[in-house]
Design a protein around this motif. Structure first.
Motif, short mmCIF file in Angstrom:
data_model
loop_
_atom_site.label_atom_id
_atom_site.label_comp_id
_atom_site.label_asym_id
_atom_site.label_seq_id
_atom_site.Cartn_x
_atom_site.Cartn_y
_atom_site.Cartn_z
N VAL A 146 0.88 -1.18 0.00
CA VAL A 146 0.00 0.00 0.00
C VAL A 146 0.91 1.21 0.00
CG1 VAL A 146 -1.83 1.26 1.20
CG2 VAL A 146 -1.73 -1.26 1.34
N VAL A 147 0.89 1.98 -1.07
CA VAL A 147 1.81 3.12 -1.19
C VAL A 147 1.02 4.42 -1.15
CG1 VAL A 147 3.50 1.79 -2.48
CG2 VAL A 147 1.79 3.06 -3.71
N GLU A 148 1.69 5.46 -0.69
CA GLU A 148 1.00 6.75 -0.56
C GLU A 148 0.69 7.32 -1.93
OE1 GLU A 148 -0.04 7.63 2.36
OE2 GLU A 148 1.02 5.88 3.16
N ASN A 149 -0.48 7.91 -2.02
CA ASN A 149 -0.87 8.54 -3.29
C ASN A 149 -0.04 9.81 -3.52
OD1 ASN A 149 -2.38 8.74 -5.62
ND2 ASN A 149 -3.92 10.04 -4.67
N THR A 150 0.13 10.14 -4.76
CA THR A 150 0.91 11.34 -5.12
C THR A 150 0.52 11.76 -6.53
OG1 THR A 150 3.14 12.19 -5.54
CG2 THR A 150 2.79 9.87 -5.98
N GLN A 151 0.76 13.03 -6.84
CA GLN A 151 0.60 13.47 -8.23
C GLN A 151 1.92 13.37 -8.99
OE1 GLN A 151 -2.56 13.88 -9.18
NE2 GLN A 151 -3.02 13.42 -7.04
N ASP A 152 2.99 13.03 -8.26
CA ASP A 152 4.30 12.84 -8.90
C ASP A 152 4.40 11.38 -9.36
OD1 ASP A 152 6.91 12.75 -9.76
OD2 ASP A 152 7.78 12.87 -7.74
N ILE A 153 3.75 11.08 -10.45
CA ILE A 153 3.67 9.69 -10.92
C ILE A 153 5.03 9.19 -11.40
CG2 ILE A 153 2.60 8.16 -12.62
CD1 ILE A 153 0.74 9.03 -10.33
N GLU A 154 5.80 10.06 -12.03
CA GLU A 154 7.14 9.64 -12.48
C GLU A 154 8.00 9.25 -11.28
OE1 GLU A 154 8.33 9.47 -15.62
OE2 GLU A 154 6.65 10.35 -16.72
N GLY A 155 7.93 10.04 -10.21
CA GLY A 155 8.70 9.74 -9.00
C GLY A 155 8.21 8.44 -8.36
N LEU A 156 6.90 8.26 -8.34
CA LEU A 156 6.35 7.04 -7.76
C LEU A 156 6.80 5.82 -8.58
CD1 LEU A 156 4.46 5.57 -5.80
CD2 LEU A 156 2.56 6.07 -7.36
N ALA A 157 6.81 5.97 -9.90
CA ALA A 157 7.24 4.85 -10.75
C ALA A 157 8.70 4.50 -10.48
CB ALA A 157 7.03 5.21 -12.22
N ARG A 158 9.54 5.51 -10.31
CA ARG A 158 10.97 5.25 -10.03
C ARG A 158 11.11 4.53 -8.69
NH1 ARG A 158 11.61 10.36 -12.26
NH2 ARG A 158 11.60 11.36 -10.22
N SER A 159 10.36 4.97 -7.70
CA SER A 159 10.46 4.36 -6.37
C SER A 159 9.93 2.92 -6.39
CB SER A 159 9.70 5.25 -5.38
OG SER A 159 9.01 4.52 -4.47
N LEU A 160 8.83 2.68 -7.07
CA LEU A 160 8.27 1.32 -7.12
C LEU A 160 9.15 0.38 -7.94
CD1 LEU A 160 4.44 1.98 -7.45
CD2 LEU A 160 5.55 0.60 -5.70
N ALA A 161 9.85 0.92 -8.92
CA ALA A 161 10.69 0.08 -9.79
C ALA A 161 11.73 -0.68 -8.98
CB ALA A 161 11.37 0.94 -10.85
N SER A 162 12.15 -0.11 -7.85
CA SER A 162 13.19 -0.77 -7.06
C SER A 162 12.62 -1.63 -5.94
CB SER A 162 14.16 0.26 -6.49
OG SER A 162 13.45 1.16 -5.67
N THR A 163 11.32 -1.55 -5.71
CA THR A 163 10.75 -2.29 -4.58
C THR A 163 9.69 -3.31 -4.98
OG1 THR A 163 9.08 -0.58 -4.24
CG2 THR A 163 11.13 -0.36 -3.00
N LEU A 164 9.19 -3.21 -6.18
CA LEU A 164 8.06 -4.06 -6.58
C LEU A 164 8.47 -5.54 -6.63
CD1 LEU A 164 5.12 -3.41 -7.46
CD2 LEU A 164 5.89 -3.77 -9.81
N ASN A 165 7.63 -6.38 -6.05
CA ASN A 165 7.84 -7.83 -6.11
C ASN A 165 7.03 -8.38 -7.28
OD1 ASN A 165 7.92 -10.56 -5.81
ND2 ASN A 165 7.07 -10.60 -3.73
N PRO A 166 7.69 -8.83 -8.35
CA PRO A 166 6.93 -9.29 -9.53
C PRO A 166 6.05 -10.49 -9.24
CG PRO A 166 9.27 -8.97 -10.05
CD PRO A 166 9.14 -8.89 -8.56
N ASP A 167 6.30 -11.18 -8.11
CA ASP A 167 5.49 -12.35 -7.78
C ASP A 167 4.13 -11.99 -7.18
OD1 ASP A 167 7.48 -14.03 -8.69
OD2 ASP A 167 8.42 -14.22 -6.71
N VAL A 168 3.98 -10.74 -6.78
CA VAL A 168 2.69 -10.30 -6.24
C VAL A 168 2.10 -9.30 -7.25
CG1 VAL A 168 1.51 -9.10 -4.36
CG2 VAL A 168 3.45 -10.61 -3.87
N PRO A 169 1.07 -9.72 -7.97
CA PRO A 169 0.59 -8.90 -9.09
C PRO A 169 -0.34 -7.78 -8.66
CG PRO A 169 -0.67 -10.92 -8.99
CD PRO A 169 0.33 -11.00 -7.88
N GLY A 170 0.21 -6.82 -7.93
CA GLY A 170 -0.64 -5.69 -7.59
C GLY A 170 -0.03 -4.77 -6.57
N PHE A 171 -0.59 -3.56 -6.49
CA PHE A 171 -0.33 -2.65 -5.38
C PHE A 171 -1.50 -1.69 -5.29
CE2 PHE A 171 2.00 -0.96 -9.06
CZ PHE A 171 1.52 0.34 -9.15
#
Ligand SMILES: [Zn+2]
Length: 206
Positions: A146-171
């Motif tokens: 569960v990640v905090e909402n933001t209007q900085d979608i590019e920043g959120l994408a960069r942050s999730l790119a390093s933490t996302l677990n591909p085995d869990v299909p969602g956030f």
């Protein structure tokens, strides 16, 4: 099978997204212009089609589709603006090579549960419906970020790119909605339905 035959035609891809969006609109998951959907156009490719920004999801047409390549580069001139959350779709396709469809919806259950949750994750265990998310038994635990909402979608994408677990299909984006994905539109739809079921069970006290 060759790469050419695996490649989805633009027309088929547009039809699929139009039908999915209409279905989700009818279920109250894409009210107004909310949410965004995309499909990868071919395996091992970063070319995809995504819904345009600000279009009513109950009545999309082929003109509401945007075809993009690497780094959100337009595949055709004169296309409408893509979804404001395109960077998240691109991040998921980059991080999860098996993902062929990415669906983002604003369901009431997803939004309500994300606001009730005070942590950065939701854990689901002991439920038969977990098997719809790719595990083989109910006797397991799946942890949904569960990640905090933001209007900085590019920043959120960069942050999730390093933490996302591909085995869990969602956030979940808190107070916003759900992202999920699958190898194709049908699997992404199945997972969307599973997640929303799990959210509703959780809200019901299960
Ligand atoms: Zn959204």
């Amino acid at each position: 099978m060759t790469t050419d035959t695996q490649r989805m035609t633009h027309s088929d891809a547009a039809d699929t997204l139009i039908q999915m969006a209409a279905r989700f609109y009818e279920r109250g998951w894409m009210m107004g212009t909310s949410g965004n959907l995309s499909l990868r156009l071919a395996q091992d490719s970063l070319e995809y089609v995504i819904t345009a920004s600000g279009r009513p999801k109950g009545s999309l047409s082929p003109e509401d589709m945007v075809y993009l390549g690497v780094s959100q580069s337009p595949l055709f001139p004169g296309q409408p603006s893509p979804s404001a959350e395109t960077a998240l779709h691109e991040m998921i396709y980059s991080r999860c090579p098996g993902a062929g469809a990415v669906f983002h919806v604003h369901t009431v259950a997803a939004t309500a549960l994300s606001m009730r949750c005070l942590e950065s994750k939701l854990c689901f265990e002991g439920l038969e419906m977990l098997k719809g998310l790719g595990v083989t038994t109910h006797d397991t635990m799946i942890t949904l970020p569960v990640v905090e909402n933001t209007q900085d979608i590019e920043g959120l994408a960069r942050s999730l790119a390093s933490t996302l677990n591909p085995d869990v299909p969602g956030f979940l984006l808190r107070g916003h909605g759900l992202y999920t994905w699958g190898r194709d539109a049908q699997e992404a739809l199945n997972r969307l339905e599973c997640w929303d079921f799990l959210f509703q069970v959780s809200l019901a006290g299960g």
